[in-house]
Design a protein around this motif. Structure first.
Motif, mmCIF file in Angstrom:
data_model
loop_
_atom_site.group_PDB
_atom_site.id
_atom_site.type_symbol
_atom_site.label_atom_id
_atom_site.label_comp_id
_atom_site.label_asym_id
_atom_site.label_seq_id
_atom_site.Cartn_x
_atom_site.Cartn_y
_atom_site.Cartn_z
ATOM 1 N N VAL A 81 0.830 -1.083 -0.089
ATOM 2 C CA VAL A 81 -0.081 0.072 -0.098
ATOM 3 C C VAL A 81 0.888 1.380 -0.024
ATOM 4 O O VAL A 81 1.579 1.337 1.009
ATOM 5 N N GLU A 82 0.805 2.029 -0.895
ATOM 6 C CA GLU A 82 1.469 3.404 -1.011
ATOM 7 C C GLU A 82 0.472 4.435 -0.531
ATOM 8 O O GLU A 82 -0.607 4.473 -0.317
ATOM 9 N N LYS A 83 1.400 5.460 0.492
ATOM 10 C CA LYS A 83 0.770 6.414 1.156
ATOM 11 C C LYS A 83 1.484 7.739 1.070
ATOM 12 O O LYS A 83 2.702 7.588 1.025
ATOM 13 N N SER A 88 -1.819 5.325 7.818
ATOM 14 C CA SER A 88 -1.632 4.275 6.734
ATOM 15 C C SER A 88 -3.036 4.139 6.049
ATOM 16 O O SER A 88 -3.334 3.472 4.735
ATOM 17 N N THR A 92 -5.726 5.851 1.187
ATOM 18 C CA THR A 92 -4.962 4.715 0.602
ATOM 19 C C THR A 92 -5.894 3.477 0.436
ATOM 20 O O THR A 92 -7.124 3.604 0.744
#
Length: 189
Positions: A81-83, A88, A92
Motif C-alpha cells: 500500500v502506498e501512502k 496508513s 490509501t
C-alpha cells in the motif's frame, strides 16, 4: 475483539521500513531483524503480511531512499500500500486490502514511531481494528534537535501508553517479538 463484522483474521502490518526512513533510526539493525523474523513467522503461519510504503518529496517513488530496506523482501503476492500521509489508512487502499483478507486484528511494526506508526495505530483503533504494537519492532530517528525527547524515550513512551490503550469492543496493547502468536487474541489480552 474487533468491532468489524466477519473479520476474524490477523495481519502483520509493516509500515515504512524504507531505506530513507530508517537509515538514521535508533537500533535500526535490531528493529529490522525483528521485523524480518516476524515476516518469516507470519509467512510460515500463513498470516498476511501487508507492506506500507510512504511517498513524499524526500521519498520519491523509485528512488533508493523510497525502497524497502535490502534486508527485507516483500513477496510479490503480498499487498503493498502506498501512502502520502502519516495514517496508513488515509487516502490509501489499506482498508480495502484488509477487508478482502478478512482482517480485523493488526500487529503493527515499522517506522517512524512518533509519526506514521503512532498515526496508523490510532487510525486502526478508531476504525474498529484490534491493534497491537510490537514493542521491539518499531523505531524512530533522533529529533531532539527540534525539541523531541531522545528516540529511546519516544519508543519507551509509545510502548507505555499503547500498552494501556483501550476502546469499546477492541483490543490494543503491546507485545515483544519473541512472544508474538499470530493466532486469535486470548481473553486475557
Amino acid at each position: 475483539m474487533t468491532t468489524l463484522a466477519d473479520r476474524p483474521n490477523t495481519a502483520l502490518l509493516v509500515i515504512d521500513v524504507q531505506t530513507g526512513v530508517v537509515e538514521r533510526a535508533h537500533e535500526r539493525d535490531n528493529v529490522v531483524a525483528n521485523v524480518g523474523s516476524l515476516v518469516d513467522k507470519a509467512r510460515q503461519d500463513q498470516v498476511p503480511v501487508v507492506w506500507v510504503q510512504h511517498c513524499s518529496d524526500g521519498l520519491v517513488r523509485g528512488s533508493d531512499e523510497w525502497r524497502i530496506v535490502p534486508e527485507l523482501s516483500p513477496d510479490d503476492a503480498e499487498p503493498l500500500v502506498e501512502k502520502n500521509h502519516g495514517d496508513s489508512f488515509e487516502d490509501t487502499t489499506l482498508e480495502g486490502v484488509l477487508a478482502d483478507l478478512g482482517v480485523g486484528r493488526l500487529l503493527v511494526v515499522g517506522a517512524q514511531t512518533d509519526a506514521c506508526v503512532r498515526s496508523t495505530l490510532h487510525g486502526a483503533l478508531v476504525r474498529g481494528y484490534d491493534a497491537t504494537l510490537v514493542s521491539d519492532a518499531h523505531t524512530t530517528e533522533d529529533q531532539s534537535e527540534w525539541g523531541a525527547p531522545p528516540p529511546d524515550q519516544v519508543i519507551a513512551h509509545t510502548n507505555l501508553y499503547w500498552k494501556y490503550q483501550t476502546a469499546p469492543g477492541r483490543t490494543a496493547g503491546t507485545i515483544e517479538t519473541k512472544d508474538v502468536d499470530f493466532g486469535p487474541p486470548s481473553e486475557a489480552d
